[in-house]
Write a protein that holds these residues in place. Structure first.
Motif, PDB file in Angstrom:
ATOM      1  N   ARG A 199       0.878  -1.170   0.000  1.00  0.00           N
ATOM      2  CA  ARG A 199       0.000   0.000   0.000  1.00  0.00           C
ATOM      3  C   ARG A 199       0.916   1.220   0.000  1.00  0.00           C
ATOM      4  O   ARG A 199       1.733   1.383   0.907  1.00  0.00           O
ATOM      5  CB  ARG A 199      -0.895   0.041   1.246  1.00  0.00           C
ATOM      6  CG  ARG A 199      -1.900  -1.100   1.357  1.00  0.00           C
ATOM      7  CD  ARG A 199      -2.922  -1.040   0.238  1.00  0.00           C
ATOM      8  NE  ARG A 199      -4.005  -2.021   0.395  1.00  0.00           N
ATOM      9  CZ  ARG A 199      -4.046  -3.221  -0.185  1.00  0.00           C
ATOM     10  NH1 ARG A 199      -3.047  -3.632  -0.940  1.00  0.00           N
ATOM     11  NH2 ARG A 199      -5.095  -4.002  -0.014  1.00  0.00           N
TER      12      ARG A 199
ATOM     13  N   VAL B  97       1.324   4.512   0.902  1.00  0.00           N
ATOM     14  CA  VAL B  97       0.642   5.431   1.816  1.00  0.00           C
ATOM     15  C   VAL B  97       1.678   6.299   2.525  1.00  0.00           C
ATOM     16  O   VAL B  97       2.674   5.787   3.019  1.00  0.00           O
ATOM     17  CB  VAL B  97      -0.157   4.635   2.889  1.00  0.00           C
ATOM     18  CG1 VAL B  97      -0.807   5.580   3.899  1.00  0.00           C
ATOM     19  CG2 VAL B  97      -1.207   3.741   2.237  1.00  0.00           C
TER      20      VAL B  97
ATOM     21  N   PHE C  60      -5.228   5.854  13.106  1.00  0.00           N
ATOM     22  CA  PHE C  60      -4.253   6.007  12.020  1.00  0.00           C
ATOM     23  C   PHE C  60      -4.874   6.852  10.916  1.00  0.00           C
ATOM     24  O   PHE C  60      -6.071   6.756  10.646  1.00  0.00           O
ATOM     25  CB  PHE C  60      -3.921   4.614  11.464  1.00  0.00           C
ATOM     26  CG  PHE C  60      -3.105   4.627  10.199  1.00  0.00           C
ATOM     27  CD1 PHE C  60      -1.726   4.476  10.251  1.00  0.00           C
ATOM     28  CD2 PHE C  60      -3.713   4.778   8.949  1.00  0.00           C
ATOM     29  CE1 PHE C  60      -0.962   4.485   9.079  1.00  0.00           C
ATOM     30  CE2 PHE C  60      -2.961   4.795   7.784  1.00  0.00           C
ATOM     31  CZ  PHE C  60      -1.581   4.645   7.849  1.00  0.00           C
TER      32      PHE C  60
ATOM     33  N   GLN D 263      -3.147   7.679   0.630  1.00  0.00           N
ATOM     34  CA  GLN D 263      -2.785   6.594  -0.301  1.00  0.00           C
ATOM     35  C   GLN D 263      -2.961   7.087  -1.724  1.00  0.00           C
ATOM     36  O   GLN D 263      -3.944   7.766  -2.044  1.00  0.00           O
ATOM     37  CB  GLN D 263      -3.666   5.369  -0.055  1.00  0.00           C
ATOM     38  CG  GLN D 263      -3.382   4.233  -1.016  1.00  0.00           C
ATOM     39  CD  GLN D 263      -3.851   2.848  -0.564  1.00  0.00           C
ATOM     40  OE1 GLN D 263      -3.651   1.864  -1.269  1.00  0.00           O
ATOM     41  NE2 GLN D 263      -4.449   2.748   0.607  1.00  0.00           N
TER      42      GLN D 263
ATOM     43  N   HIS E 176      -5.683  -8.296   0.402  1.00  0.00           N
ATOM     44  CA  HIS E 176      -5.319  -8.806   1.727  1.00  0.00           C
ATOM     45  C   HIS E 176      -6.497  -8.563   2.661  1.00  0.00           C
ATOM     46  O   HIS E 176      -7.499  -7.960   2.272  1.00  0.00           O
ATOM     47  CB  HIS E 176      -4.015  -8.176   2.235  1.00  0.00           C
ATOM     48  CG  HIS E 176      -4.080  -6.713   2.555  1.00  0.00           C
ATOM     49  ND1 HIS E 176      -2.961  -5.926   2.738  1.00  0.00           N
ATOM     50  CD2 HIS E 176      -5.132  -5.865   2.730  1.00  0.00           C
ATOM     51  CE1 HIS E 176      -3.322  -4.689   3.029  1.00  0.00           C
ATOM     52  NE2 HIS E 176      -4.620  -4.620   3.023  1.00  0.00           N
TER      53      HIS E 176
ATOM     54  N   HIS F 220      -7.427  -8.019   7.147  1.00  0.00           N
ATOM     55  CA  HIS F 220      -6.894  -7.875   8.505  1.00  0.00           C
ATOM     56  C   HIS F 220      -8.025  -7.582   9.473  1.00  0.00           C
ATOM     57  O   HIS F 220      -9.127  -7.185   9.064  1.00  0.00           O
ATOM     58  CB  HIS F 220      -5.822  -6.782   8.555  1.00  0.00           C
ATOM     59  CG  HIS F 220      -6.048  -5.635   7.616  1.00  0.00           C
ATOM     60  ND1 HIS F 220      -7.075  -4.741   7.776  1.00  0.00           N
ATOM     61  CD2 HIS F 220      -5.387  -5.253   6.483  1.00  0.00           C
ATOM     62  CE1 HIS F 220      -7.028  -3.844   6.794  1.00  0.00           C
ATOM     63  NE2 HIS F 220      -6.023  -4.133   5.982  1.00  0.00           N
TER      64      HIS F 220
ATOM     65  N   ARG G 248     -12.031   4.759   3.857  1.00  0.00           N
ATOM     66  CA  ARG G 248     -11.377   5.558   2.802  1.00  0.00           C
ATOM     67  C   ARG G 248     -12.219   6.809   2.633  1.00  0.00           C
ATOM     68  O   ARG G 248     -13.451   6.707   2.534  1.00  0.00           O
ATOM     69  CB  ARG G 248     -11.336   4.844   1.457  1.00  0.00           C
ATOM     70  CG  ARG G 248     -11.255   3.338   1.519  1.00  0.00           C
ATOM     71  CD  ARG G 248      -9.863   2.817   1.555  1.00  0.00           C
ATOM     72  NE  ARG G 248      -9.866   1.399   1.935  1.00  0.00           N
ATOM     73  CZ  ARG G 248      -8.902   0.837   2.638  1.00  0.00           C
ATOM     74  NH1 ARG G 248      -7.871   1.534   3.061  1.00  0.00           N
ATOM     75  NH2 ARG G 248      -8.953  -0.441   2.952  1.00  0.00           N
TER      76      ARG G 248
ATOM     77  N   HIS H   2      -9.812  -7.264   0.560  1.00  0.00           N
ATOM     78  CA  HIS H   2      -9.948  -6.027  -0.230  1.00  0.00           C
ATOM     79  C   HIS H   2      -8.712  -5.769  -1.075  1.00  0.00           C
ATOM     80  O   HIS H   2      -7.588  -6.036  -0.654  1.00  0.00           O
ATOM     81  CB  HIS H   2     -10.242  -4.827   0.673  1.00  0.00           C
ATOM     82  CG  HIS H   2      -9.244  -4.619   1.773  1.00  0.00           C
ATOM     83  ND1 HIS H   2      -9.202  -5.399   2.911  1.00  0.00           N
ATOM     84  CD2 HIS H   2      -8.245  -3.709   1.923  1.00  0.00           C
ATOM     85  CE1 HIS H   2      -8.230  -4.980   3.697  1.00  0.00           C
ATOM     86  NE2 HIS H   2      -7.626  -3.964   3.129  1.00  0.00           N
TER      87      HIS H   2
ATOM     88  N   HIS I 209      -7.497  -2.773  -4.379  1.00  0.00           N
ATOM     89  CA  HIS I 209      -7.883  -1.531  -5.047  1.00  0.00           C
ATOM     90  C   HIS I 209      -7.233  -1.494  -6.426  1.00  0.00           C
ATOM     91  O   HIS I 209      -6.159  -2.063  -6.621  1.00  0.00           O
ATOM     92  CB  HIS I 209      -7.389  -0.295  -4.291  1.00  0.00           C
ATOM     93  CG  HIS I 209      -7.457  -0.383  -2.803  1.00  0.00           C
ATOM     94  ND1 HIS I 209      -8.642  -0.519  -2.118  1.00  0.00           N
ATOM     95  CD2 HIS I 209      -6.479  -0.327  -1.850  1.00  0.00           C
ATOM     96  CE1 HIS I 209      -8.380  -0.541  -0.820  1.00  0.00           C
ATOM     97  NE2 HIS I 209      -7.079  -0.435  -0.626  1.00  0.00           N
TER      98      HIS I 209
ATOM     99  N   ASP J 174      -6.776   7.176   4.186  1.00  0.00           N
ATOM    100  CA  ASP J 174      -7.067   5.916   4.880  1.00  0.00           C
ATOM    101  C   ASP J 174      -7.162   6.208   6.367  1.00  0.00           C
ATOM    102  O   ASP J 174      -6.239   6.785   6.957  1.00  0.00           O
ATOM    103  CB  ASP J 174      -5.913   4.919   4.691  1.00  0.00           C
ATOM    104  CG  ASP J 174      -5.854   4.337   3.296  1.00  0.00           C
ATOM    105  OD1 ASP J 174      -6.879   3.810   2.836  1.00  0.00           O
ATOM    106  OD2 ASP J 174      -4.777   4.396   2.675  1.00  0.00           O
TER     107      ASP J 174
ATOM    108  N   LEU K 123      -7.649   4.102   9.918  1.00  0.00           N
ATOM    109  CA  LEU K 123      -7.702   2.730  10.460  1.00  0.00           C
ATOM    110  C   LEU K 123      -7.703   2.744  11.986  1.00  0.00           C
ATOM    111  O   LEU K 123      -7.240   3.690  12.619  1.00  0.00           O
ATOM    112  CB  LEU K 123      -6.523   1.885   9.966  1.00  0.00           C
ATOM    113  CG  LEU K 123      -6.645   1.369   8.526  1.00  0.00           C
ATOM    114  CD1 LEU K 123      -5.918   2.283   7.568  1.00  0.00           C
ATOM    115  CD2 LEU K 123      -6.156  -0.058   8.378  1.00  0.00           C
TER     116      LEU K 123
ATOM    117  N   MET L 117      -6.183   0.281  13.831  1.00  0.00           N
ATOM    118  CA  MET L 117      -5.277  -0.797  14.284  1.00  0.00           C
ATOM    119  C   MET L 117      -4.660  -0.526  15.654  1.00  0.00           C
ATOM    120  O   MET L 117      -4.257  -1.469  16.333  1.00  0.00           O
ATOM    121  CB  MET L 117      -4.203  -1.090  13.232  1.00  0.00           C
ATOM    122  CG  MET L 117      -2.986  -0.208  13.275  1.00  0.00           C
ATOM    123  SD  MET L 117      -3.330   1.381  12.571  1.00  0.00           S
ATOM    124  CE  MET L 117      -2.856   1.140  10.884  1.00  0.00           C
TER     125      MET L 117
END
Ligand code: 1HN
Length: 365
Positions: free
Chosen positions: A90, A92, A111, A115, A126, A128, A134, A167, A169, A181, A183, A185
């Motif tokens: 990615r 980013v 986060f 991107q 991938h 997760h 987005r 997903h 892109h 992006d 996130l 995490m």
């Protein structure tokens, strides 16, 4: 030694009211042998850290910050010359809060990154545990495929990627596409719950027609046999065209909210809750000349300017902003917005978590 200011935590502000422990320095020195012996057993005295652990008010290390798109865009573009999507997985550029350097955090819990995907490129499939959102900034004719369905993305669209959904892109147009992006995490990692997996092929197979999710869940109707599978909204693209129209209509008849302007939250039509289980998202319209009253809340919030120009006072800082600029309001820091022209702001925060855990506090000042 100042027991109220342990080295392992942020210093309390000078104006923190209330109890400040008095320290008998001689007695504290006399305890150092005890502390050293206890440390051998992996034991530590709470009284030396208590007030840094349980603060009187939120003490975010995250600071108010603004990224002007005109200033960061050249770096996002240059990243394309530096590395391919294939190599980066990615591509980013992370927006790092100046108060949290090197941690890939825009706030303590979230986060953010920009991107970029060039014509012809594919960001390989991938999945997760971390959920992603987005928010499209520029470009067209790029898609994301999530859980077997593709959606084309346009500026202002809010697109979700639920936890563990495959997903990838791709950009089938002739211009770069850039999106933000967001996130969760850091929340997932706090809880020790992270997994990720690469898909064996470059792209995950698409087995639903484009528009399927919108037909099933995006028209104020649900299939009679619909069974909610997760806490994430089944709508995975909330198109800007519809959001903008709703805000416009709202502004024609509804009394404006003095703290937020005309502000709508994105919802999951299955349960009426936030569109994503961990990240709350909103879009707000601030009409030309509007000045919001001061507001603060315990969720640190990331704002992305979609249209218009204005400014925000965040604590002591004053930010002038225009289209595509990104700024952060940390937890419990007072914010006031002022719109020079009709302005539209997208925002996201960890409020979806704080709500569920009964942690959220807000002040309408
Ligand atoms: C990720 O999977 C994406 O799928 C974007 O586009 C940004 C940042 C950190 C970790 C995973 C994506 C990410 C990310």
């Amino acid at each position: 030694m100042d027991l109220s200011n342990p080295p392992s935590s942020a210093a309390p502000p000078a104006d923190t009211a209330g109890f400040v422990p008095t320290v008998d320095l001689a007695a504290e020195a006399g305890r150092s042998d005890f502390y050293q012996r206890a440390a051998q057993q992996h034991l530590a005295p709470l009284w030396r850290v208590l007030h840094g652990l349980v603060t009187e008010t939120p003490m975010p290390r995250c600071v108010p910050a603004l990224w002007r798109y005109a200033q960061v865009r050249p770096y996002v573009m240059e990243s394309c010359a530096q590395i391919s999507t294939a190599e980066a997985e990615r591509r980013v550029m992370v927006l790092e809060n100046p108060g949290l350097p090197g941690q890939s955090r825009i706030t303590q819990s979230l986060f953010a990154g920009l991107q970029i995907i060039l014509p012809g490129e594919v960001a390989p499939a991938h999945r997760h545990v971390a959920s992603a959102l987005r928010f499209i900034i520029e470009g067209r004719d790029a898609f994301t495929a999530v859980g077997g369905e593709k959606t084309m993305m346009e500026p202002g669209d809010f697109v979700t990627t639920p936890s563990m959904a495959w997903h990838d892109h791709g950009n089938v147009g002739d211009a770069p596409m850039v999106w933000l992006d967001g996130l969760d995490m850091h929340i997932v990692n706090l809880l020790g719950a992270s997994f990720r997996e690469g898909y064996p092929g470059r792209v995950h197979p698409v087995d639903r027609p484009e528009g399927a999710a919108m037909a099933e869940a995006g028209c104020n109707l649900l299939p009679v046999d619909c069974k909610p599978g997760s806490l994430t909204s089944p709508i995975f693209n909330y198109p800007y065209r519809r959001t903008r129209e709703a805000l416009h209509q709202l502004s024609r008849f509804r009394e404006i909210n003095a703290w937020h302007g005309h502000k709508m939250r994105y919802v999951n039509p299955i349960n009426g809750s936030w569109a994503m289980p961990t990240m709350a998202t909103w879009m707000q319209l601030l009409p030309k000349g509007f000045e919001s009253r001061p507001y603060r809340a315990t969720d640190s919030t990331v704002f992305v300017v979609v249209e218009g120009a204005g400014s925000s006072t965040v604590g002591e800082q004053h930010f002038d902003w225009g289209p595509h600029d990104i700024f952060v309001v940390p937890s419990w820091v007072t914010v006031r917005h002022s719109a020079q022209s009709d302005a539209v702001l997208f925002s996201y925060s960890d409020r979806a978590v704080q709500d569920k855990l009964d942690l959220l506090r807000e002040d309408f000042l």
